[in-house]
Design an enzyme around this catalytic site. Structure first.
Site, PDB file in Angstrom:
ATOM      1  N   GLY A  59       1.822  -2.930 -21.499  1.00  0.00           N
ATOM      2  CA  GLY A  59       1.827  -2.605 -22.779  1.00  0.00           C
ATOM      3  C   GLY A  59       0.852  -3.594 -23.446  1.00  0.00           C
ATOM      4  O   GLY A  59       1.438  -4.947 -23.427  1.00  0.00           O
ATOM      5  N   ALA A  60      -0.128  -3.388 -24.221  1.00  0.00           N
ATOM      6  CA  ALA A  60      -1.061  -4.301 -24.775  1.00  0.00           C
ATOM      7  C   ALA A  60      -0.258  -5.489 -25.407  1.00  0.00           C
ATOM      8  O   ALA A  60      -0.476  -6.877 -25.131  1.00  0.00           O
ATOM      9  CB  ALA A  60      -2.063  -3.898 -25.317  1.00  0.00           C
ATOM     10  N   ARG A 110      -5.138  -8.803 -15.846  1.00  0.00           N
ATOM     11  CA  ARG A 110      -5.483  -7.618 -15.970  1.00  0.00           C
ATOM     12  C   ARG A 110      -6.555  -7.736 -16.999  1.00  0.00           C
ATOM     13  O   ARG A 110      -6.549  -8.326 -17.970  1.00  0.00           O
ATOM     14  CB  ARG A 110      -4.483  -6.578 -16.735  1.00  0.00           C
ATOM     15  CG  ARG A 110      -3.160  -6.444 -15.708  1.00  0.00           C
ATOM     16  CD  ARG A 110      -2.150  -5.326 -16.517  1.00  0.00           C
ATOM     17  NE  ARG A 110      -2.607  -3.971 -16.339  1.00  0.00           N
ATOM     18  CZ  ARG A 110      -2.031  -3.073 -16.831  1.00  0.00           C
ATOM     19  NH1 ARG A 110      -1.043  -3.192 -17.652  1.00  0.00           N
ATOM     20  NH2 ARG A 110      -2.419  -1.758 -16.827  1.00  0.00           N
ATOM     21  N   GLN A 152       4.363   6.010 -17.152  1.00  0.00           N
ATOM     22  CA  GLN A 152       4.866   5.523 -18.226  1.00  0.00           C
ATOM     23  C   GLN A 152       5.681   6.431 -19.149  1.00  0.00           C
ATOM     24  O   GLN A 152       6.611   5.931 -20.204  1.00  0.00           O
ATOM     25  CB  GLN A 152       3.849   4.503 -19.052  1.00  0.00           C
ATOM     26  CG  GLN A 152       3.391   3.517 -18.037  1.00  0.00           C
ATOM     27  CD  GLN A 152       2.216   3.632 -17.283  1.00  0.00           C
ATOM     28  OE1 GLN A 152       2.069   4.794 -16.945  1.00  0.00           O
ATOM     29  NE2 GLN A 152       1.344   2.799 -16.838  1.00  0.00           N
ATOM     30  N   ASP A 158      -5.243  -0.117 -26.070  1.00  0.00           N
ATOM     31  CA  ASP A 158      -5.396  -1.402 -25.078  1.00  0.00           C
ATOM     32  C   ASP A 158      -6.624  -2.331 -25.880  1.00  0.00           C
ATOM     33  O   ASP A 158      -6.606  -3.596 -25.615  1.00  0.00           O
ATOM     34  CB  ASP A 158      -5.623  -1.279 -23.843  1.00  0.00           C
ATOM     35  CG  ASP A 158      -4.221  -0.719 -23.161  1.00  0.00           C
ATOM     36  OD1 ASP A 158      -4.022   0.469 -23.242  1.00  0.00           O
ATOM     37  OD2 ASP A 158      -3.719  -1.681 -22.649  1.00  0.00           O
ATOM     38  N   ASN A 162      -7.334   3.526 -24.067  1.00  0.00           N
ATOM     39  CA  ASN A 162      -6.082   3.453 -23.862  1.00  0.00           C
ATOM     40  C   ASN A 162      -5.893   4.054 -22.470  1.00  0.00           C
ATOM     41  O   ASN A 162      -6.767   4.462 -21.706  1.00  0.00           O
ATOM     42  CB  ASN A 162      -5.381   4.404 -24.919  1.00  0.00           C
ATOM     43  CG  ASN A 162      -3.649   4.503 -24.827  1.00  0.00           C
ATOM     44  OD1 ASN A 162      -3.247   3.184 -24.892  1.00  0.00           O
ATOM     45  ND2 ASN A 162      -3.126   5.547 -25.008  1.00  0.00           N
TER      46      ASN A 162
HETATM   47  O1  MRU Z   1      -0.999   0.159 -18.057  1.00  0.00           O
HETATM   48  P1  MRU Z   1      -0.012   0.035 -18.999  1.00  0.00           P
HETATM   49  O2  MRU Z   1       1.174   0.690 -18.915  1.00  0.00           O
HETATM   50  O3  MRU Z   1      -0.068  -1.618 -19.620  1.00  0.00           O
HETATM   51  O4  MRU Z   1      -0.677   0.790 -20.226  1.00  0.00           O
HETATM   52  C1  MRU Z   1      -0.432   0.867 -21.425  1.00  0.00           C
HETATM   53  C2  MRU Z   1      -0.847   1.691 -22.588  1.00  0.00           C
HETATM   54  O5  MRU Z   1      -1.968   2.344 -22.067  1.00  0.00           O
HETATM   55  C3  MRU Z   1      -0.526   1.796 -23.858  1.00  0.00           C
HETATM   56  O6  MRU Z   1      -0.690   2.907 -24.469  1.00  0.00           O
HETATM   57  C4  MRU Z   1      -1.257   0.459 -24.770  1.00  0.00           C
HETATM   58  O7  MRU Z   1      -1.053  -0.718 -24.091  1.00  0.00           O
HETATM   59  C5  MRU Z   1      -0.648   0.492 -26.081  1.00  0.00           C
HETATM   60  S1  MRU Z   1       0.888  -0.408 -26.175  1.00  0.00           S
HETATM   61  C6  MRU Z   1       1.509  -0.327 -27.836  1.00  0.00           C
END
Ligand code: MRU
Length: 353
Positions: free
Chosen positions: A52-53, A95, A202, A243, A253
């Site tokens: 999550g970002a 990442r 997720q 993201d 996203n």
């Molecule tokens: O690959 P991830 O699980 O890190 O992806 C997360 C997302 O796409 C979330 O929607 C994004 O990071 C926003 S979190 C507030």
């Protein structure tokens, strides 16, 4: 103890560790892990043990502080800085898509550069304080996004979300989930619909889990069921996280988000992107400049299945994110307010850049 009582990302300075919940094991097992080596922190981000970002940004802030802490106090500033940059570049390679990673690392880097006249020991103390501040600010931003987001919904609404932009993706409250938690506390009786979010689930493993453990009314559906839900009139609004938002409002996203936005537009359902300023990248003009992470084929062909569910030599397309074009976005909810199109102007105005 509930999952939401546990810190997603925590600095345990006494033992020089980054403490996280291993999100790859949720919801089956709640395992807290302490990461002390920079390689372990890199790996945790890469493997989505912390994800999550905003949470990645907070973890990176603590991670680079812990890496700096290991560097000898006896070095000259220049030698310290060389080691610092090596660690920073390494963590930054874990990442590519969430800008929060480089945002946090660059913020720490700027601090080091601005204090080249200080001793290494003093710089380390500043890095500690800054990393703690990054986390505190993240919590405050999420809270504020929740308040602005709440102004866009009404009691009884059906809200759809994709992936996990919840507390598990941030330091607290989440971004897209913050208005949901606030609405819940105010007795809004919201009906939350979580996309499962293939291939890493997720939505099912994390969002459905954290929201339902708090007591919200949650329904889980596969990603390909969104249009059926919207056609039935069950969804009043979509709230997603992101993201990286480009200066023009294009938003990257989790893969599948842009499809949800297209369907929402078809059915006239408002589509809101929740973005703290740490996720807005004013350095890129459009979503075309966003690097999309490509992940391993096994996530599609094997993961979660008892046996492989695809021919052995099949080619696999597995981007982790997609870009939602700004014209599909009804508004971008930030901690400073709600931005509407044209985003190049409205985002600039909100953040006075
Ligand atoms: O690959 P991830 O699980 O890190 O992806 C997360 C997302 O796409 C979330 O929607 C994004 O990071 C926003 S979190 C507030």
């Amino acid at each position: 103890m509930q999952i939401l009582d546990i810190e997603t990302v925590e600095l345990i300075d006494e033992i020089s560790a980054l403490r996280i919940i291993d999100q790859t094991l949720l919801p089956g097992e709640v395992k807290i892990i302490d990461l002390k080596e920079i390689e372990d922190i890199w790996q945790a981000i890469y493997l989505l043990q912390v994800r999550g970002a905003p949470a990645i940004g907070v973890a990176a802030g603590f991670g680079i502080y812990l890496a700096a802490k290991k560097i000898s106090d006896d070095l000259s500033y220049d030698d310290f800085y060389k080691e610092f940059v090596k660690a920073k570049d390494y963590l930054n390679s874990s990442r590519p898509t969430a800008v929060n990673l480089s945002w946090a690392l660059n913020r720490m880097d700027d601090l080091v550069k601005m204090n080249s006249d200080k001793t290494v020991k003093e710089i380390k103390k500043m890095l500690h304080d800054e990393s703690v501040l990054i986390k505190e600010e993240d919590t405050a931003m999420c809270k504020s996004i929740g308040e602005y987001g709440l102004s866009l919904i009404k009691p009884g609404d059906g809200l759809l979300t994709h992936c996990n932009a919840g507390q598990l993706a941030t330091s607290k409250y989440g971004t897209a989930t913050a208005p949901m938690y606030l609405g819940y506390e105010k007795g809004y009786n919201l009906k939350i619909y979580c996309d499962e979010t293939r291939p890493l689930l997720q939505g099912a493993r994390l969002t459905a889990y954290e929201l339902s453990s708090k007591g919200l009314d949650v329904t889980l559906q596969c990603d390909n069921m969104v249009s059926a839900l919207m056609r039935e009139g069950k969804i009043n609004a979509v709230f997603v996280g992101c993201d990286r938002v480009a200066a023009n409002g294009d938003a990257a996203n989790k893969i599948g988000t842009s499809g949800v936005a297209i369907i929402a537009k078809h059915y006239g359902v408002p589509f809101y992107v929740c973005a703290p300023s740490s996720t807005i990248d004013f350095n890129i003009k459009t979503g075309d400049d966003i690097v999309i992470e490509q992940r391993k084929p096994e996530e599609v062909t094997e993961m979660w299945y008892k046996e492989r569910m695809a021919p052995n030599d099949i080619k696999v397309y597995n981007p982790a994110f997609d870009v939602t074009d700004n014209d599909l976005i009804t508004a971008i909810v930030t901690e400073k307010g709600i931005a509407k199109a044209p985003y190049t102007e409205s985002l600039k105005e909100l953040f006075k850049k």
